[in-house]
Design a protein around this motif. Sequence first.
Motif, PDB file in Angstrom:
ATOM      1  N   ILE A   1     -68.602   4.605 -40.345  1.00 15.45           N
ATOM      2  CA  ILE A   1     -67.598   5.415 -41.045  1.00 15.45           C
ATOM      3  C   ILE A   1     -66.880   6.320 -40.048  1.00 15.45           C
ATOM      4  O   ILE A   1     -65.651   6.463 -40.080  1.00 15.45           O
ATOM      5  CB  ILE A   1     -68.246   6.260 -42.159  1.00 15.45           C
ATOM      6  N   SER A   2     -67.642   6.931 -39.158  1.00 13.50           N
ATOM      7  CA  SER A   2     -67.058   7.817 -38.155  1.00 13.50           C
ATOM      8  C   SER A   2     -66.140   7.055 -37.204  1.00 13.50           C
ATOM      9  O   SER A   2     -65.012   7.477 -36.931  1.00 13.50           O
ATOM     10  CB  SER A   2     -68.174   8.518 -37.374  1.00 13.50           C
ATOM     11  N   ILE A   3     -66.606   5.912 -36.702  1.00  7.92           N
ATOM     12  CA  ILE A   3     -65.808   5.102 -35.778  1.00  7.92           C
ATOM     13  C   ILE A   3     -64.511   4.637 -36.440  1.00  7.92           C
ATOM     14  O   ILE A   3     -63.426   4.740 -35.862  1.00  7.92           O
ATOM     15  CB  ILE A   3     -66.626   3.893 -35.282  1.00  7.92           C
ATOM     16  N   CYS A   4     -64.635   4.114 -37.648  1.00  8.96           N
ATOM     17  CA  CYS A   4     -63.450   3.630 -38.357  1.00  8.96           C
ATOM     18  C   CYS A   4     -62.471   4.762 -38.652  1.00  8.96           C
ATOM     19  O   CYS A   4     -61.256   4.605 -38.506  1.00  8.96           O
ATOM     20  CB  CYS A   4     -63.862   2.935 -39.656  1.00  8.96           C
ATOM     21  N   SER A   5     -62.989   5.909 -39.057  1.00 12.50           N
ATOM     22  CA  SER A   5     -62.124   7.039 -39.399  1.00 12.50           C
ATOM     23  C   SER A   5     -61.361   7.544 -38.183  1.00 12.50           C
ATOM     24  O   SER A   5     -60.140   7.775 -38.247  1.00 12.50           O
ATOM     25  CB  SER A   5     -62.954   8.176 -39.996  1.00 12.50           C
ATOM     26  N   PHE A   6     -62.053   7.718 -37.068  1.00 13.97           N
ATOM     27  CA  PHE A   6     -61.375   8.173 -35.857  1.00 13.97           C
ATOM     28  C   PHE A   6     -60.362   7.130 -35.375  1.00 13.97           C
ATOM     29  O   PHE A   6     -59.282   7.480 -34.881  1.00 13.97           O
ATOM     30  CB  PHE A   6     -62.387   8.454 -34.745  1.00 13.97           C
TER      31      PHE A   6
END
Length: 217
Positions: free
Chosen positions: A79-84
Motif C-alpha cells: 500500500i505504501s509503495i503503490c501510494s508513493f
Amino acid sequence: MIQHSVRRAGLMQFVYYAGLAGGANYFTLYYKELLIDNQGNPLYGVIGTIMLVQSLVSFLSPMIAGYVADRYQITNRLISICSFSVALSAGLIVLPGLTPFTDLSFSAKLMLIFPGAVISNFFLKPLVPLINTGTIKALEESGSSVSLFGRVRVFGSIGWIITCLIMGRWLDFSGRLTDTLMAYVFFYGVLGFIAMGGFSTSVKKIDLNWSYLFQDR
C-alpha cells in the motif's frame, strides 16, 4: 495496538477515497485544458489514447500486487509503495499545469503527462483490494466480526463526499484545475505514510495453496 490497526484501516479508507475524489474526477478536464492544438482545440485522440493505455497497463497490476502481498504478507508495504508511486508519477502530470512550465511545447507536455498517467494508474488500481484486505485482517486480529467491514469502509464514502464538496467549491473560487491534481498528489503521499505505520517487523515468505482454484464450489 490491535484497535489502532482498525483505526488506521479506517483512516486509509478515508484518505484513499478523498484522493480519488480530489483529483481523479478532473483528469479529463485537465487534459482538455493542456493537450490542445495550435488553434486551442483539445486533442481528443491523444487524450483517448492516454486513457486507453493507462487502462490496459493497469489490468494486471491488482493480480500482481495481490500475489506478492499474499506470498510475502506485506500488504501495508505494498500500500505504501503503490501510494508513493501514484503521488510521484501524478506529480509529472501536474508539472505542465504549473506557472513555470505552462509555456512548454506540446511534445514536452505529452512526455510528462503520458508516462505520469500510465504509471499512476498502474499503481492506483491495486490499492482498493489491498486496503480492503488490510481492513479485513485488522478486524480479524482485533477479534471483531468481519461483518463490521462496512463500518470501516464507510469512512471511504465520508472522505469522498467531503472532498467532492470542498474541491467543487474551491474550483468555483479559483478556477484552477491544477489544484485538484495537487490534492491528488497530497492525499496519496499521506496514504503512503499512513500505511508505513502498519509495517511488520519481518517479511515472511509463505507457500500458497492453489488447489482451491480447481475445486467446484
